[in-house]
Write a protein that holds these residues in place. Structure first.
Motif, short mmCIF file in Angstrom:
data_model
loop_
_atom_site.label_atom_id
_atom_site.label_comp_id
_atom_site.label_asym_id
_atom_site.label_seq_id
_atom_site.Cartn_x
_atom_site.Cartn_y
_atom_site.Cartn_z
N THR A 165 0.83 -1.21 0.00
CA THR A 165 0.00 0.00 0.00
C THR A 165 0.87 1.26 0.00
N LEU A 166 1.98 1.21 0.73
CA LEU A 166 2.96 2.30 0.68
C LEU A 166 4.21 1.76 0.00
N SER A 167 4.81 2.59 -0.83
CA SER A 167 6.02 2.15 -1.53
C SER A 167 7.08 3.23 -1.41
N PHE A 168 8.24 2.98 -2.01
CA PHE A 168 9.38 3.89 -1.82
C PHE A 168 9.94 4.33 -3.17
N LEU A 220 18.09 2.87 4.06
CA LEU A 220 16.70 3.22 3.77
C LEU A 220 15.95 2.05 3.15
N LEU A 221 16.59 1.39 2.18
CA LEU A 221 15.93 0.27 1.51
C LEU A 221 15.69 -0.89 2.49
N ALA A 222 16.67 -1.15 3.35
CA ALA A 222 16.53 -2.23 4.32
C ALA A 222 15.39 -1.93 5.28
N LYS A 223 15.30 -0.66 5.70
CA LYS A 223 14.23 -0.24 6.62
C LYS A 223 12.87 -0.36 5.93
N ALA A 224 12.83 0.00 4.66
CA ALA A 224 11.58 -0.08 3.90
C ALA A 224 11.10 -1.53 3.80
N ARG A 225 12.03 -2.43 3.50
CA ARG A 225 11.69 -3.86 3.39
C ARG A 225 11.20 -4.40 4.73
N GLU A 226 11.91 -3.96 5.78
CA GLU A 226 11.55 -4.37 7.13
C GLU A 226 10.10 -3.97 7.45
N GLY A 227 9.70 -2.82 6.92
CA GLY A 227 8.34 -2.32 7.14
C GLY A 227 7.32 -2.92 6.20
N GLY A 228 7.76 -3.85 5.35
CA GLY A 228 6.82 -4.53 4.47
C GLY A 228 6.70 -3.94 3.08
N LEU A 273 0.45 15.46 10.81
CA LEU A 273 -0.27 15.83 9.59
C LEU A 273 0.22 15.01 8.39
N SER A 274 1.52 14.73 8.34
CA SER A 274 2.08 13.98 7.20
C SER A 274 1.42 12.60 7.10
N GLN A 275 1.23 11.94 8.24
CA GLN A 275 0.61 10.61 8.21
C GLN A 275 -0.85 10.69 7.77
N LEU A 276 -1.53 11.74 8.21
CA LEU A 276 -2.92 11.93 7.80
C LEU A 276 -3.00 12.09 6.27
N THR A 330 14.70 10.81 3.18
CA THR A 330 16.16 10.94 3.16
C THR A 330 16.76 10.36 4.44
N ARG A 331 15.89 10.16 5.45
CA ARG A 331 16.37 9.60 6.72
C ARG A 331 15.48 8.44 7.15
N GLU A 332 16.08 7.51 7.87
CA GLU A 332 15.33 6.35 8.36
C GLU A 332 14.13 6.78 9.20
N SER A 333 14.33 7.80 10.02
CA SER A 333 13.25 8.26 10.90
C SER A 333 12.04 8.72 10.10
N GLN A 334 12.30 9.38 8.96
CA GLN A 334 11.20 9.83 8.09
C GLN A 334 10.43 8.63 7.55
N LEU A 335 11.18 7.63 7.15
CA LEU A 335 10.58 6.43 6.57
C LEU A 335 9.69 5.72 7.58
N VAL A 336 10.20 5.61 8.81
CA VAL A 336 9.44 4.96 9.89
C VAL A 336 8.16 5.75 10.16
N GLU A 337 8.28 7.08 10.17
CA GLU A 337 7.09 7.93 10.40
C GLU A 337 6.07 7.73 9.27
N ASN A 338 6.57 7.71 8.02
CA ASN A 338 5.66 7.52 6.88
C ASN A 338 4.91 6.19 6.98
#
Length: 331
Positions: free
Chosen positions: A18-21, A39-47, A268-271, A290-298
């Motif tokens: 549903t969310l992609s990178f 970033l890619l590893a974190k994205a995969r970890e998040g599904g 607001l970004s998540q909304l 650009t940062r892992e923290s942003q990716l986790v928040e998204n």
């Protein structure tokens, strides 16, 4: 955090998160190979299983970085869905557009940079008015027949152009474009909500939408024309985007969305990301980071999707007032 959901890409059998990178802006411009791997590893970890690129991103460097990172991470190719886009391949007269020559040469060059035998999805990055659509349809089918891509699609084409491509494909017994990649967010809605409406049923068109945060405006960080130094709008080549979105009327609407987000206890970004994903015609929402923290928040936007009740959606609409007028229906 909610588990990632997977949706069919339009009417195909292909499933995308549903969310992609996406690698737009960030890879090479703001991110090197080491960061990209994280970033890619974190994205995969998040599904996340869908990763988007283009030959024009950082003049090919974004594909090289993504390809190298994926190789070094040792991912199984069948676990991920990779896309790239063709149109702007270089300075020469035949290095751009959607001619048979550029589609075939551009595909081979992209695959070489990505160090892959194939991409899952190949997009025509923009419409090419100087090439007959039949030539493009035949060339994209040639690419598919050779196994260099499994599906093809369009990005920012008009409904009329997509329809024409489908009619050509049907006449020739070929495969039409099964996915479109349009901009879609609370401030840009016409194409997705009105123009493409007939195409979802007629052709089973799927959508991989980009810019869910309107280039960051919908995070709320640009309040009162404040452009943070480390943001995308501070990059010279994105000044025109800044001028388009950083205007008083829009910033006021963004400020008025904040209480709704506060009530749901989410940023607001998540909304804004969840709002895009709540449209049933959207197969996947492409996010950037650009940062892992942003990716986790998204990724946490997944938890917000179920909270978008009809009442909340109405309240969001009352603030932004961007719902396009639907075409008249005569019965």
């Amino acid at each position: 955090m909610a588990n990632m959901q997977y949706r069919h890409l339009g009417r195909t059998g292909l499933k995308v998160s549903t969310l992609s990178f996406g690698a737009w802006v960030t890879f090479h411009n703001q991110v090197d190979i080491r960061d990209a791997k994280q970033l890619l590893a974190k994205a995969r970890e998040g599904g996340i299983n869908f990763f988007d690129n283009a030959e024009v991103y950082a003049s090919g460097r974004a594909e090289e970085i993504m390809g190298q990172a994926i190789k070094e991470l040792g991912w199984k190719r069948s676990d991920v869905v990779i896309s790239t886009k063709l149109f702007w391949g270089g300075p020469g007269p035949n290095d751009k557009g959607l001619s048979r020559k550029h589609i075939i040469e551009g595909t081979k060059a992209s695959l070489k940079r990505l160090e892959m035998d194939y991409v899952d999805l190949l997009f025509c990055h923009r419409p090419d008015v100087s090439t007959p659509i039949e030539e493009t349809v035949r060339a994209m089918n040639y690419v598919i027949d050779n196994g260099w891509a499994f599906y093809w699609g369009t990005s920012e084409w008009s409904a009329q152009q997509i329809t024409e491509a489908w009619e050509v494909a049907r006449r020739l017994g070929m495969i039409g474009p099964i996915v479109e990649q349009p901009e879609y967010n609370l401030l840009a809605r016409d194409k997705v909500e009105v123009e493409y409406l007939p195409l979802y049923n007629s052709y089973g068109l799927g959508l991989t939408t980009w810019s869910p945060l309107a280039s960051g405006v919908l995070t709320g960080k640009y309040s009162q024309k404040n452009v943070p130094a480390d943001s995308r709008f501070a990059l010279d080549n994105y000044k025109n985007l800044a001028n388009r979105f950083v205007v008083d009327d829009i910033l006021k609407k963004v400020d008025n969305l904040k209480p709704i987000a506060d009530e749901l206890k989410v940023p607001l970004s998540q909304l804004a990301i969840a709002w895009c994903a709540s449209n049933p015609n959207v197969s996947t929402v492409i996010t950037g980071a650009t940062r892992e923290s942003q990716l986790v928040e998204n990724l946490k936007a997944l938890d917000v999707i179920p909270k978008l009740t009809p009442d909340i959606l109405d309240r969001i609409e009352a603030v932004v007032q961007t719902k396009p007028k639907q075409p008249d229906v005569y019965r």
